[in-house]
Design an enzyme around this catalytic site. Structure first.
Site, short mmCIF file in Angstrom:
data_model
loop_
_atom_site.label_atom_id
_atom_site.label_comp_id
_atom_site.label_asym_id
_atom_site.label_seq_id
_atom_site.Cartn_x
_atom_site.Cartn_y
_atom_site.Cartn_z
N LYS A 95 -2.44 -1.73 3.17
CA LYS A 95 -1.68 -2.16 4.39
C LYS A 95 -2.80 -2.09 5.58
O LYS A 95 -3.44 -0.97 5.88
CB LYS A 95 -0.75 -1.02 4.80
N GLY A 156 4.68 5.35 16.19
CA GLY A 156 5.10 6.89 16.77
C GLY A 156 5.69 6.73 17.92
O GLY A 156 6.26 7.91 18.33
N ALA A 183 6.28 0.08 12.22
CA ALA A 183 5.83 1.07 13.68
C ALA A 183 7.06 0.75 14.80
O ALA A 183 7.44 -0.18 14.79
CB ALA A 183 4.57 0.69 14.10
#
Lengths: 256, 333
Positions: A95, A156, A183
């Site tokens: 990734k 986040g 994400a």
């Protein structure tokens, strides 16, 4: 779902960072039913590759490992980390994250394309963490990527799908490429929304790891992803402006 | 029944607190330590020394908070320089949601506004609009505390034999209390190491009366005031058992955070960078494990000073045979 020739049953991919303890992380992974976990090498490795206890736990989860280059700010750093990941985990999957802005952790898409070109040429199977930009996506495919991972919103942040139009456009342009939203997912409803757009899978970490009960939240996400996928396959109705009664009006008793 | 002879291996916080508890009950104790002096090879030398059971609830299991409350009573009695001034938790306005998250998972605090923050920490006046104040928490200087414990053990006639590297198997005693931390990995294979990095700075430009935690989505940190204008800034948590030098990145993160807390830290002198490896089990909870005549106290993770008194008390109770039947074999609860 086929990712670089590997059949993966679950459409939820889970990160392994930020959990209260490795034991809780293990429980959450099990509860999520995921077939792929991501793991960060940059911070846990150091020069001596000393994160081995943690990596052994990750291997012990019995699911496929997708190492990531989280925390890398340059092409060189990302490429070196990817090579180390291949040694440590014995996988050519990577990734790829090349961060361009420290505050938003926004990908540096120029560096990303460059690093993807190098890694694909070196035999890696690259999962690029990118924005929802269509042209960048095309360049990544040209670079040799066979999977794309656009963000929903910053890493986040838990803000959900920030640009639904952009994500929908991407899906429409690349009907055959596996697209994974990576994400920014904060709630199961966000994950379901991404799946309803026809995305192939969702990758998340913080939303589960920072929940009061990570294991329960992992289970909730598993259901949401499944529901969103089923809804997409069921061909949802089109929204419309005019109200449409679900029972016929004709023949109803009139009180006039 | 005659009192057993107990050898404690390891003069870190777990070993010294356990030896203190045992000696206090009249047990014949000695401590052996591989290093040449207190703290030289103990990860507790690099601890923050925060006795913060309610703050720790945010990231730890309820057990930690429950056991930790014993420390608030134990330390002032054995180390009078323990200060019970509470903990202040702040976040810049941009990260206000971090405070909400913290408040949702913690207990026994009050919300503090600008005025209250200024009353508590005058040097932080006007820098933060909201904070959480945990009035009942305490802190101590780990180095002074360990040194003081070694001193009071000597007063009680408990010797600490330095430069003695022994494994539990070849010790002549009725009981062995293995408090070796990560070094016990040879027998406790499920133990893992979690690297921690810290920095000590000196500044005369700022005074704090209590530990201040600065919340941040990526780099949360705490600053603990110590005597003589010293401040301990900690601590990173990296999943690796490596005690090599502090990396530039970690140094930047720690110092940046302190600078964000107060610009005076930008002018502070760097006194020391420290690194060590915390011992932890997979659930990050401590354990008392009995294997024949050896009892292991380990896995205190980032909570050495907070958890050592509770574990020591349980170990002492077990070794004195007072309530063996009530003791779980494998866990501290």
């Amino acid at each position: 779902m086929d990712l670089y020739g590997v059949e993966i049953a679950s459409r939820l991919l889970l990160g392994t960072g930020k959990y209260p303890s490795p034991a809780i992380m293990t429980e959450a992974v099990t509860a999520s039913g995921t077939g792929v976990v991501t793991v960060s090498l940059r911070r846990e490795s150091g020069s001596q590759r000393s994160g081995q206890d943690f990596w052994a736990m990750i291997r012990g989860l019995g699911v496929r490992i997708l190492p990531n280059t989280a925390g890398c700010y340059s092409v060189k750093e990302a490429v070196t980390t990817a090579q180390m990941a291949r040694d440590v985990f014995g996988t050519s999957w990577i990734k790829l994250e090349v961060i361009g802005d420290a505050d938003t952790l926004q990908p540096d898409v120029f560096g990303l394309v460059e690093a993807a070109t190098i890694l694909a040429g070196d035999g890696f199977e690259v999962f690029p963490y990118t924005t929802e930009d269509l042209v960048v996506a095309e360049r990544l495919l040209e670079a040799g990527c066979r999977v794309l991972m656009p963000w929903a919103s910053p890493i986040g942040s838990g803000k959900g799908l920030n640009n639904v139009f952009g994500l929908r456009t991407l899906r429409a342009h690349f009907p055959e490429v596996p697209l994974i939203v990576d994400a920014g997912i904060g709630l199961p409803s966000h994950a379901a929304a991404a799946m309803e757009l026809g995305y192939d899978a969702v990758l998340l970490n913080t939303a589960v790891a920072l929940a009061g009960d990570p294991t329960a939240m992992a289970g909730a996400f598993a259901k949401a992803v499944e529901a969103g996928r089923a809804a997409y396959l069921a061909a949802p109705m089109e929204p419309r402006d005019m109200a449409a009664p679900s029972t016929p009006m004709i023949g109803k008793a009139s009180l006039e | 029944m005659s009192s057993p002879r107990v050898t404690v291996i390891g003069a870190g916080v777990a070993g010294l607190v356990a030896a203190t508890e045992l000696a206090g009950r009249g047990v014949s104790v000695e401590v052996i330590e591989r290093a040449s002096r207190i703290g030289e090879r103990a990860c507790s030398w690099f601890a923050g020394g925060m006795l913060a059971p309610w703050c720790e609830q945010v990231n730890a299991e309820p057990t930690v908070s429950m056991l930790g409350q014993i420390a608030l009573d134990w330390w002032p009695r054995h180390f009078p320089a323990t200060r019970r001034n509470g903990t202040l938790v702040v976040a810049p306005p941009r990260d206000a949601s971090e405070l909400v998250h913290f408040a949702r998972h913690a207990e026994r605090f009050e919300w503090a506004d600008t005025t209250r923050i200024g009353e508590l920490e005058p040097d932080l006046r006007g820098r933060f609009r909201k904070a959480l104040f945990f009035a009942e928490e305490a802190h101590l200087d780990p180095r002074q505390a360990l040194t003081a414990l070694a001193g009071s053990l000597a007063d009680m006639g408990v010797p600490i034999r330095f430069d003695t590297d022994a494994s539990p198997a070849n010790i002549d005693a009725d009981h062995v209390l293995d408090c070796r931390g990560f070094a016990a990995r040879d027998t406790l294979t499920e133990l893992r190491g979690v690297r921690g990095e810290m920095v000590i700075v000196r500044s005369k430009e700022i005074t704090l009366s209590r530990p201040v935690r600065l919340l941040h989505p990526r780099f949360p940190l705490y600053v603990v005031p110590r005597a003589d204008g010293l401040f301990m800034i900690g601590a990173t948590m990296l999943e690796r058992a490596d005690s090599g030098p502090v990396t530039a990145r970690s140094a930047v993160e720690l110092l940046n955070g302190a600078y964000a807390l107060h610009p005076a830290f930008g002018e502070a002198e760097i006194v020391e960078f420290g690194v060590d490896v915390r011992p932890a089990f997979a659930d990050n909870l401590p354990r008392m494990i009995r294997r024949g005549r050896t009892t292991c106290l380990n896995g205190l993770y980032r909570h050495g000073f907070l958890l050592a008194p509770a574990l020591a008390r349980q170990a002492a109770t077990a070794l004195c045979g007072m309530s063996l039947e009530n003791l779980h074999e494998d866990h501290c609860q």
